[in-house]
Design a protein around this motif. Sequence first.
Motif, PDB file in Angstrom:
ATOM      1  N   GLY A  16      45.750  43.001  28.945  1.00 47.56           N
ATOM      2  CA  GLY A  16      45.954  44.449  29.520  1.00 47.56           C
ATOM      3  C   GLY A  16      46.816  43.726  30.585  1.00 47.56           C
ATOM      4  O   GLY A  16      47.360  44.331  31.257  1.00 47.56           O
ATOM      5  N   GLU A  17      46.182  42.625  31.559  1.00 46.39           N
ATOM      6  CA  GLU A  17      46.974  41.650  32.017  1.00 46.39           C
ATOM      7  C   GLU A  17      48.217  41.578  32.262  1.00 46.39           C
ATOM      8  O   GLU A  17      49.022  41.797  32.853  1.00 46.39           O
ATOM      9  N   VAL A  18      48.337  41.092  30.999  1.00 50.44           N
ATOM     10  CA  VAL A  18      49.471  40.191  30.192  1.00 50.44           C
ATOM     11  C   VAL A  18      50.963  41.990  30.538  1.00 50.44           C
ATOM     12  O   VAL A  18      51.764  41.357  31.132  1.00 50.44           O
ATOM     13  N   ALA A  19      50.175  42.388  30.197  1.00 44.35           N
ATOM     14  CA  ALA A  19      50.882  43.781  29.816  1.00 44.35           C
ATOM     15  C   ALA A  19      51.438  44.459  31.232  1.00 44.35           C
ATOM     16  O   ALA A  19      52.574  44.459  31.733  1.00 44.35           O
ATOM     17  N   ARG A  20      50.362  44.713  32.060  1.00 43.06           N
ATOM     18  CA  ARG A  20      50.901  45.024  33.524  1.00 43.06           C
ATOM     19  C   ARG A  20      51.736  43.963  33.673  1.00 43.06           C
ATOM     20  O   ARG A  20      52.853  44.296  34.812  1.00 43.06           O
ATOM     21  N   LEU A  21      51.702  42.995  33.721  1.00 47.94           N
ATOM     22  CA  LEU A  21      52.780  41.454  34.178  1.00 47.94           C
ATOM     23  C   LEU A  21      54.081  41.983  34.060  1.00 47.94           C
ATOM     24  O   LEU A  21      55.112  41.536  34.805  1.00 47.94           O
ATOM     25  N   LEU A  22      53.991  42.095  32.745  1.00 52.03           N
ATOM     26  CA  LEU A  22      55.556  42.762  32.128  1.00 52.03           C
ATOM     27  C   LEU A  22      56.535  43.508  32.105  1.00 52.03           C
ATOM     28  O   LEU A  22      56.696  44.365  31.704  1.00 52.03           O
ATOM     29  N   GLY A  23      54.891  44.769  33.458  1.00 50.53           N
ATOM     30  CA  GLY A  23      56.069  45.539  33.182  1.00 50.53           C
ATOM     31  C   GLY A  23      55.420  46.906  32.797  1.00 50.53           C
ATOM     32  O   GLY A  23      55.900  48.022  33.519  1.00 50.53           O
ATOM     33  N   PHE A  24      54.579  47.209  32.120  1.00 49.34           N
ATOM     34  CA  PHE A  24      53.558  48.456  31.144  1.00 49.34           C
ATOM     35  C   PHE A  24      52.804  49.248  32.259  1.00 49.34           C
ATOM     36  O   PHE A  24      52.096  48.574  33.209  1.00 49.34           O
ATOM     37  N   LYS A  25      52.314  49.837  32.302  1.00 45.12           N
ATOM     38  CA  LYS A  25      51.899  51.071  32.549  1.00 45.12           C
ATOM     39  C   LYS A  25      50.409  50.440  32.216  1.00 45.12           C
ATOM     40  O   LYS A  25      50.459  50.973  31.024  1.00 45.12           O
ATOM     41  N   VAL A  26      49.204  49.918  32.530  1.00 46.39           N
ATOM     42  CA  VAL A  26      48.027  49.823  31.851  1.00 46.39           C
ATOM     43  C   VAL A  26      47.080  50.553  32.907  1.00 46.39           C
ATOM     44  O   VAL A  26      47.260  50.400  34.211  1.00 46.39           O
ATOM     45  N   PRO A  27      46.074  51.103  32.479  1.00 47.16           N
ATOM     46  CA  PRO A  27      44.724  51.724  33.664  1.00 47.16           C
ATOM     47  C   PRO A  27      44.297  50.424  34.188  1.00 47.16           C
ATOM     48  O   PRO A  27      44.357  49.490  33.667  1.00 47.16           O
ATOM     49  N   GLU A  28      43.835  50.739  35.173  1.00 44.55           N
ATOM     50  CA  GLU A  28      42.925  49.892  35.914  1.00 44.55           C
ATOM     51  C   GLU A  28      42.052  49.135  35.343  1.00 44.55           C
ATOM     52  O   GLU A  28      41.522  50.210  34.429  1.00 44.55           O
ATOM     53  N   ILE A  29      42.191  47.740  35.032  1.00 45.39           N
ATOM     54  CA  ILE A  29      40.851  47.463  34.861  1.00 45.39           C
ATOM     55  C   ILE A  29      40.001  46.866  35.968  1.00 45.39           C
ATOM     56  O   ILE A  29      40.510  46.036  36.594  1.00 45.39           O
ATOM     57  N   VAL A  30      38.624  46.884  35.835  1.00 51.64           N
ATOM     58  CA  VAL A  30      37.877  46.668  36.482  1.00 51.64           C
ATOM     59  C   VAL A  30      36.124  45.675  35.813  1.00 51.64           C
ATOM     60  O   VAL A  30      36.205  46.477  34.312  1.00 51.64           O
ATOM     61  N   PHE A  31      36.753  44.987  36.470  1.00 54.65           N
ATOM     62  CA  PHE A  31      34.516  44.435  36.456  1.00 54.65           C
ATOM     63  C   PHE A  31      33.465  45.711  36.427  1.00 54.65           C
ATOM     64  O   PHE A  31      33.593  46.627  37.153  1.00 54.65           O
ATOM     65  N   MET A  32      32.285  46.055  35.646  1.00 57.24           N
ATOM     66  CA  MET A  32      31.745  47.316  36.155  1.00 57.24           C
ATOM     67  C   MET A  32      30.101  46.781  35.791  1.00 57.24           C
ATOM     68  O   MET A  32      29.936  45.884  34.476  1.00 57.24           O
ATOM     69  N   THR A  33      29.504  46.689  36.380  1.00 58.37           N
ATOM     70  CA  THR A  33      28.041  46.708  36.621  1.00 58.37           C
ATOM     71  C   THR A  33      27.793  47.949  36.238  1.00 58.37           C
ATOM     72  O   THR A  33      27.436  48.676  36.542  1.00 58.37           O
ATOM     73  N   LEU A  34      26.146  47.359  34.754  1.00 64.42           N
ATOM     74  CA  LEU A  34      25.339  48.437  34.569  1.00 64.42           C
ATOM     75  C   LEU A  34      24.251  48.033  34.479  1.00 64.42           C
ATOM     76  O   LEU A  34      23.262  46.899  34.002  1.00 64.42           O
ATOM     77  N   ASP A  35      23.503  49.483  35.400  1.00 66.55           N
ATOM     78  CA  ASP A  35      21.872  48.198  35.542  1.00 66.55           C
ATOM     79  C   ASP A  35      20.912  48.965  34.193  1.00 66.55           C
ATOM     80  O   ASP A  35      21.465  49.677  33.799  1.00 66.55           O
TER      81      ASP A  35
END
Length: 265
Positions: free
Chosen positions: A59-78
């Motif tokens: 996802g982040e390589v795609a974003r770097l290359l200019g593609f539209k990618v939804p924001e990626i986040v780390f997510m903590t699950l309780d």
Amino acid sequence: MTYNQPELRTVDVTRYVTPLREGGSLPAIVEADDTFMYVLKFRGAGQGVKALIAELIGGEVARLLGFKVPEIVFMTLDEAFGRTEPDEEIQDLLRASEGLNLALHYLSGAITFDALVTKVDSELASRIVWLDCFLNNVDRTARNTNMLMWHKELWLIDHGAALYFHHSWHNWVEQAKKPFAQVKDHVLLPRAEALSETDEAFKAILSPEKLKAIVALIPDHWLLVDAPFETPEEHRQAYLDFLTTRLSHSEVFVNAAQDARKALI
């Protein structure tokens, strides 16, 4: 010029909304403490953290290359979510995924890309085919395009099946230099007429420094799970070495993609 390392936000799950049962690993739509909705990818599912690492790098390589990618986040699950879920299958998944997971911003109202309905120009098609050849992404076929149309723009999602070599790390140096055989099934291959031009442009963007910054995002404890390397640093360096080696041999997968396209048309 120094390249600034990208950063991923960390959010907490506040509400489990619904599972996405069309996904083999049961991703889910959840709400986070920032009030936004996300598609949560569980580290306790299927391919585990390997799929999350592929999702992050892809996802982040795609974003770097200019593609539209939804924001990626780390997510903590309780752990509380596993105790209150009535569905036993989902309950097991939640319990196995307590702690840090990965999620993508949910594109509400987006529709699945259909190549028969939406025509993609040759430049964009070539860019996407090149990306998937570079990442060894087997999951961009007509059956499952992993692309969405949102506000009349094409968005790339779900790179968890990329970098499939890392499930064993067997002969990974040789794998980095090989063509991408599955390109023949790529949904956009018939339209990819500008692969050589794309190769030149993308190689100018993907410097080792920028790739290192993306690989540096991988959490250390993910790199300790089922790892053939002694330390997270060695594991992370292997990802970087694979990507830089593959980039330096890009003509191999570009030529193979062009041959596969000729066979189609």
